[in-house]
Design a protein around this motif. Sequence first.
Motif, PDB file in Angstrom:
ATOM      1  N   TYR A 664       0.845  -1.190   0.000  1.00  0.00           N
ATOM      2  CA  TYR A 664       0.000   0.000   0.000  1.00  0.00           C
ATOM      3  C   TYR A 664       0.880   1.239   0.000  1.00  0.00           C
ATOM      4  CZ  TYR A 664       0.912   0.203   5.069  1.00  0.00           C
ATOM      5  OH  TYR A 664       1.511   0.262   6.300  1.00  0.00           O
ATOM      6  N   GLU A 665       0.283   2.382  -0.315  1.00  0.00           N
ATOM      7  CA  GLU A 665       1.005   3.648  -0.369  1.00  0.00           C
ATOM      8  C   GLU A 665       0.150   4.748   0.234  1.00  0.00           C
ATOM      9  OE1 GLU A 665       1.904   4.010  -4.517  1.00  0.00           O
ATOM     10  OE2 GLU A 665       0.004   3.129  -5.092  1.00  0.00           O
ATOM     11  N   LEU A 666       0.813   5.638   0.929  1.00  0.00           N
ATOM     12  CA  LEU A 666       0.132   6.714   1.639  1.00  0.00           C
ATOM     13  C   LEU A 666       0.728   8.060   1.245  1.00  0.00           C
ATOM     14  CD1 LEU A 666      -0.022   5.192   5.245  1.00  0.00           C
ATOM     15  CD2 LEU A 666      -1.856   5.250   3.538  1.00  0.00           C
ATOM     16  N   VAL A 667      -0.135   9.062   1.133  1.00  0.00           N
ATOM     17  CA  VAL A 667       0.282  10.435   0.865  1.00  0.00           C
ATOM     18  C   VAL A 667      -0.272  11.325   1.968  1.00  0.00           C
ATOM     19  CG1 VAL A 667       0.140  12.403  -0.708  1.00  0.00           C
ATOM     20  CG2 VAL A 667       0.397  10.089  -1.628  1.00  0.00           C
ATOM     21  N   ASN A 668       0.587  12.093   2.583  1.00  0.00           N
ATOM     22  CA  ASN A 668       0.202  13.066   3.601  1.00  0.00           C
ATOM     23  C   ASN A 668       0.653  14.452   3.160  1.00  0.00           C
ATOM     24  OD1 ASN A 668      -0.629  10.871   5.118  1.00  0.00           O
ATOM     25  ND2 ASN A 668       1.164  10.877   6.437  1.00  0.00           N
ATOM     26  N   ALA A 669      -0.027  15.484   3.639  1.00  0.00           N
ATOM     27  CA  ALA A 669       0.337  16.847   3.274  1.00  0.00           C
ATOM     28  C   ALA A 669      -0.124  17.811   4.354  1.00  0.00           C
ATOM     29  CB  ALA A 669      -0.265  17.233   1.929  1.00  0.00           C
ATOM     30  N   HIS A 670       0.517  18.977   4.409  1.00  0.00           N
ATOM     31  CA  HIS A 670       0.069  20.016   5.332  1.00  0.00           C
ATOM     32  C   HIS A 670       0.364  21.393   4.744  1.00  0.00           C
ATOM     33  CE1 HIS A 670       4.379  20.004   6.626  1.00  0.00           C
ATOM     34  NE2 HIS A 670       4.159  21.301   6.823  1.00  0.00           N
ATOM     35  N   VAL A 671      -0.418  22.370   5.157  1.00  0.00           N
ATOM     36  CA  VAL A 671      -0.185  23.771   4.852  1.00  0.00           C
ATOM     37  C   VAL A 671      -0.412  24.553   6.142  1.00  0.00           C
ATOM     38  CG1 VAL A 671      -2.578  24.114   4.099  1.00  0.00           C
ATOM     39  CG2 VAL A 671      -0.800  25.712   3.361  1.00  0.00           C
ATOM     40  N   GLY A 672       0.417  25.547   6.388  1.00  0.00           N
ATOM     41  CA  GLY A 672       0.316  26.271   7.650  1.00  0.00           C
ATOM     42  C   GLY A 672       0.629  27.741   7.503  1.00  0.00           C
ATOM     43  N   TRP A 673       0.427  28.456   8.587  1.00  0.00           N
ATOM     44  CA  TRP A 673       0.624  29.916   8.590  1.00  0.00           C
ATOM     45  C   TRP A 673       1.190  30.338   9.931  1.00  0.00           C
ATOM     46  CZ3 TRP A 673      -3.086  33.815  10.724  1.00  0.00           C
ATOM     47  CH2 TRP A 673      -2.694  35.135  10.422  1.00  0.00           C
ATOM     48  N   ALA A 674       2.275  31.103   9.892  1.00  0.00           N
ATOM     49  CA  ALA A 674       2.851  31.714  11.080  1.00  0.00           C
ATOM     50  C   ALA A 674       2.649  33.219  10.957  1.00  0.00           C
ATOM     51  CB  ALA A 674       4.330  31.377  11.205  1.00  0.00           C
ATOM     52  N   PRO A 675       1.669  33.806  11.650  1.00  0.00           N
ATOM     53  CA  PRO A 675       1.307  35.214  11.454  1.00  0.00           C
ATOM     54  C   PRO A 675       2.429  36.159  11.870  1.00  0.00           C
ATOM     55  CG  PRO A 675       0.183  34.318  13.370  1.00  0.00           C
ATOM     56  CD  PRO A 675       0.863  33.166  12.692  1.00  0.00           C
ATOM     57  N   PRO A 676       2.509  37.336  11.233  1.00  0.00           N
ATOM     58  CA  PRO A 676       3.553  38.304  11.609  1.00  0.00           C
ATOM     59  C   PRO A 676       3.267  38.882  12.992  1.00  0.00           C
ATOM     60  CG  PRO A 676       2.008  39.293  10.061  1.00  0.00           C
ATOM     61  CD  PRO A 676       1.638  37.842  10.162  1.00  0.00           C
ATOM     62  N   GLY A 677       4.333  39.156  13.714  1.00  0.00           N
ATOM     63  CA  GLY A 677       4.177  39.781  15.020  1.00  0.00           C
ATOM     64  C   GLY A 677       3.863  38.825  16.146  1.00  0.00           C
ATOM     65  N   LEU A 678       3.640  37.536  15.838  1.00  0.00           N
ATOM     66  CA  LEU A 678       3.371  36.539  16.871  1.00  0.00           C
ATOM     67  C   LEU A 678       4.474  35.484  16.811  1.00  0.00           C
ATOM     68  CD1 LEU A 678      -0.498  35.981  16.640  1.00  0.00           C
ATOM     69  CD2 LEU A 678       0.760  37.162  18.425  1.00  0.00           C
ATOM     70  N   ASP A 679       5.528  35.723  17.554  1.00  0.00           N
ATOM     71  CA  ASP A 679       6.651  34.794  17.534  1.00  0.00           C
ATOM     72  C   ASP A 679       6.252  33.442  18.088  1.00  0.00           C
ATOM     73  OD1 ASP A 679       8.236  36.784  16.523  1.00  0.00           O
ATOM     74  OD2 ASP A 679       9.043  37.393  18.474  1.00  0.00           O
ATOM     75  N   ASN A 680       6.743  32.392  17.414  1.00  0.00           N
ATOM     76  CA  ASN A 680       6.587  31.022  17.895  1.00  0.00           C
ATOM     77  C   ASN A 680       5.138  30.555  17.942  1.00  0.00           C
ATOM     78  OD1 ASN A 680       9.425  30.850  18.369  1.00  0.00           O
ATOM     79  ND2 ASN A 680       9.121  31.950  20.301  1.00  0.00           N
ATOM     80  N   PHE A 681       4.287  31.122  17.099  1.00  0.00           N
ATOM     81  CA  PHE A 681       2.902  30.645  16.975  1.00  0.00           C
ATOM     82  C   PHE A 681       2.675  30.237  15.530  1.00  0.00           C
ATOM     83  CE2 PHE A 681      -1.501  31.276  15.723  1.00  0.00           C
ATOM     84  CZ  PHE A 681      -2.161  30.520  16.686  1.00  0.00           C
ATOM     85  N   GLU A 682       1.933  29.133  15.338  1.00  0.00           N
ATOM     86  CA  GLU A 682       1.579  28.724  13.986  1.00  0.00           C
ATOM     87  C   GLU A 682       0.269  27.955  13.989  1.00  0.00           C
ATOM     88  OE1 GLU A 682       3.572  24.457  13.014  1.00  0.00           O
ATOM     89  OE2 GLU A 682       4.964  26.157  12.926  1.00  0.00           O
ATOM     90  N   ALA A 683      -0.401  27.996  12.847  1.00  0.00           N
ATOM     91  CA  ALA A 683      -1.624  27.221  12.621  1.00  0.00           C
ATOM     92  C   ALA A 683      -1.402  26.347  11.393  1.00  0.00           C
ATOM     93  CB  ALA A 683      -2.814  28.141  12.419  1.00  0.00           C
ATOM     94  N   ARG A 684      -1.901  25.112  11.450  1.00  0.00           N
ATOM     95  CA  ARG A 684      -1.715  24.181  10.337  1.00  0.00           C
ATOM     96  C   ARG A 684      -3.015  23.464  10.008  1.00  0.00           C
ATOM     97  NH1 ARG A 684       3.997  21.033  10.054  1.00  0.00           N
ATOM     98  NH2 ARG A 684       5.338  22.575  11.070  1.00  0.00           N
ATOM     99  N   PHE A 685      -3.130  23.108   8.733  1.00  0.00           N
ATOM    100  CA  PHE A 685      -4.163  22.185   8.275  1.00  0.00           C
ATOM    101  C   PHE A 685      -3.443  21.004   7.649  1.00  0.00           C
ATOM    102  CE2 PHE A 685      -6.897  20.476   4.905  1.00  0.00           C
ATOM    103  CZ  PHE A 685      -8.019  20.130   5.658  1.00  0.00           C
ATOM    104  N   SER A 686      -3.692  19.795   8.177  1.00  0.00           N
ATOM    105  CA  SER A 686      -2.978  18.596   7.737  1.00  0.00           C
ATOM    106  C   SER A 686      -3.958  17.528   7.280  1.00  0.00           C
ATOM    107  CB  SER A 686      -2.125  18.030   8.882  1.00  0.00           C
ATOM    108  OG  SER A 686      -1.273  19.010   9.426  1.00  0.00           O
ATOM    109  N   VAL A 687      -3.536  16.751   6.300  1.00  0.00           N
ATOM    110  CA  VAL A 687      -4.330  15.628   5.801  1.00  0.00           C
ATOM    111  C   VAL A 687      -3.457  14.385   5.786  1.00  0.00           C
ATOM    112  CG1 VAL A 687      -5.699  14.693   3.912  1.00  0.00           C
ATOM    113  CG2 VAL A 687      -5.726  17.155   4.362  1.00  0.00           C
ATOM    114  N   SER A 688      -3.979  13.294   6.332  1.00  0.00           N
ATOM    115  CA  SER A 688      -3.314  11.992   6.277  1.00  0.00           C
ATOM    116  C   SER A 688      -4.095  11.074   5.352  1.00  0.00           C
ATOM    117  CB  SER A 688      -3.228  11.366   7.679  1.00  0.00           C
ATOM    118  OG  SER A 688      -2.465  12.165   8.546  1.00  0.00           O
TER     119      SER A 688
END
Length: 724
Positions: A664-688
């Motif tokens: 079998y074979e699997l594909v995973n992916a993600h896209v995320g955003w680290a907003p300006p002015g907010l150090d060390n914070f990020e939001a992600r959308f991931s698919v498995s």
Amino acid sequence: MRVITALLLATTALCAASPALAQDTQSPDTSEDVGIGADIVVTAERREGSLQKTPISITALDETSLANLQVTRTADLQRFTPSLNVAQGTVDPTTLTIFMRGAGQNAGTWVGYESAVGLYIDELYFASLTGANLDLADLERVEVLRGPQGTLYGRNTLTGAIKYVTKKPAANPFGNFEAEYGRFNMVRLKGTVSTPISDDWAILASGNYYRRDGYFNAPALNRDDYGLLKEYGARAAIKYIGSGPFGLTASAFYSNAKNDGSIGLATNATTLAPAASDPYTYLSPVDGYGDAETYGGDLVLSYDIGGSATVKSITGIVHTTEAFLADTSAGRPTNTVNGPYLLGFDRLESTAARTQFSQELQLLGDTLDDRLHYIGGLYVFRETGFQDRTDYLLSIYDLLPQHVEMKTTSYAAYGQLTYDLTPELSAIAGLRYTHEEKSVFGRQQSNLTTVLADRTYGAIDAKRTAKSWTPKFGLNWQATPNVLLYGSVSRGFQAGGFNYLALVSPTNYMRGFDPQTVWAYEVGLKTQFLNRKGRFNLALYRNDFDDIQTNVVINGSALTQNAGTARVEGVEVETSYNPTPGLTIFGTLTYGDDKYLNLNPASSAAAANAKHLPNVPHWQYSFGFNGTIPSETLGDLLLGADYSFMGGKYLGGNNAPITFMPSYELVNAHVGWAPPGLDNFEARFSVSNLLKEKYYVYGNVLGAFGLRSPGEPRTWKISLRYSY
């Protein structure tokens, strides 16, 4: 077609990312890199060292890599680790089945069974596979060591070890927090905080919570969300951060996992015809459950005695309890298509507990003008446990309750020397002596009879002793600062044991199974190139097994047998490239060739004329990328995708057709955003499992009825992360 689709996805994403990709880590030519492909610090040789300068086959994933690759459980590691095969257990999803380079254990749910691949949290060995597939939290990195590690790590590292390295209290305060929500009402919460409490002491506390509805349709139970998982845990640690020769780190941990137990699709063991068209169908009327609890702690003391020598004491205790109820063949329908539904083969219920204590004393250091590096020690391990079990067969017959008590005592002494013949060439010689004693006591029904009045108990009372020498020899050549060549010969050992799943014959307990051993030969190459932007690691190995232990099912009893001699040979590749400071492209490749050489005529593998060892796919590979597109005004865009392929493999030692898992074979992916002015914070959308691959991860048969368990369907999640 799926491979082509995955390649197109990755190529399109890379083109869209453009050469301006950047990453919020330092340049690849520093030692501060994080993420897959980085030359991080590892402790594979029981002391800190560079990944690229450690002469062992190691896959090391730090916290950034674990997040980018969506590795949230131990079972996820097999997607990116050559020669590693991991799946959840038969009757409890928190139990692991781990195989590496040809050896492993399929029966980890049962007290007394141990893995051929050692599990470690920091320097504490975990004997039980129950509870080992929990949510990964509070980790600094994971190290997977391939090849026998018996000289330095000891018991049950026949073909390798998995080492979880946790975060430690530090002089500078830090914290990490994560919240996720996803498909099937998945909720995951994790948090870690550390702070100094004085000039000499710092503390750490962490917690995690995970819950997810099931994705199985259970018509007999009138549920379409069967397969609940719920887990929570906590950890606390204290560390001495003051100056001087003294060192202390102590930690305590707790975890609890609840679930709906073993779930799969009833399958005809002969024709492999499924009892339903949808693999996510559970036909049994048994409303199963699983409940695993683990707690314990460790204390590590060290003292620098001068002359570059350190004495270290490692003390640990772990207690595990487990209870479950399962229909071991997932039910079966009657002659009518839509029910009613019947018990498939065995309504199995069990409660168990095991407690382990270990103590290790080490002496390590350097001498002879820093040309001789040594480590030696003494090790003591003791484990006790019990398991109670009841079986209700074919909806008609109750077996008498079974009770088993076990005890294991192990002693070892070891030493390893590395001598620098020249500044570039060094030689390794190590040796470990192990003495183990195992005993079992209890009772179970003496025979399987259809006359209830004739049921009688048979006594279980047996003892096994094993001794072993496990040497290691090697040569390491640091040809250039970025090229390491190494070769080694080592011996691995795993003690024998007792067949706790001998369903209706206590004599099978007495017979048990003998130790298995392996002589392992390996040559390897570790390189960095293009100003350390590229990394290419290669390992060639051969494992010659003697008395190899295999798991088989005979007349309804799941047994471990010594199948005979066997050989596994393979090639492993790990590579990565950072074309710009913000982009990492990576890949892994494994080719394995396995065969029985001389089968024991009394073994089930010989009777079935088996050709292949369990869990050795011919091909196993992955590739992907991770990167960041920076923007001072809009914030950073995070991108990543990966593809993994697992070749077809048998799970059972006798190559029963239902134990064959197609590729079998699997594909995973993600896209995320680290907003300006907010150090060390990020939001992600991931698919498995982006392409909705339908595949199986487990298959077995008891009697005339079989079961196959599918892998996870496509899932998605939204993640919020913050650290300081």
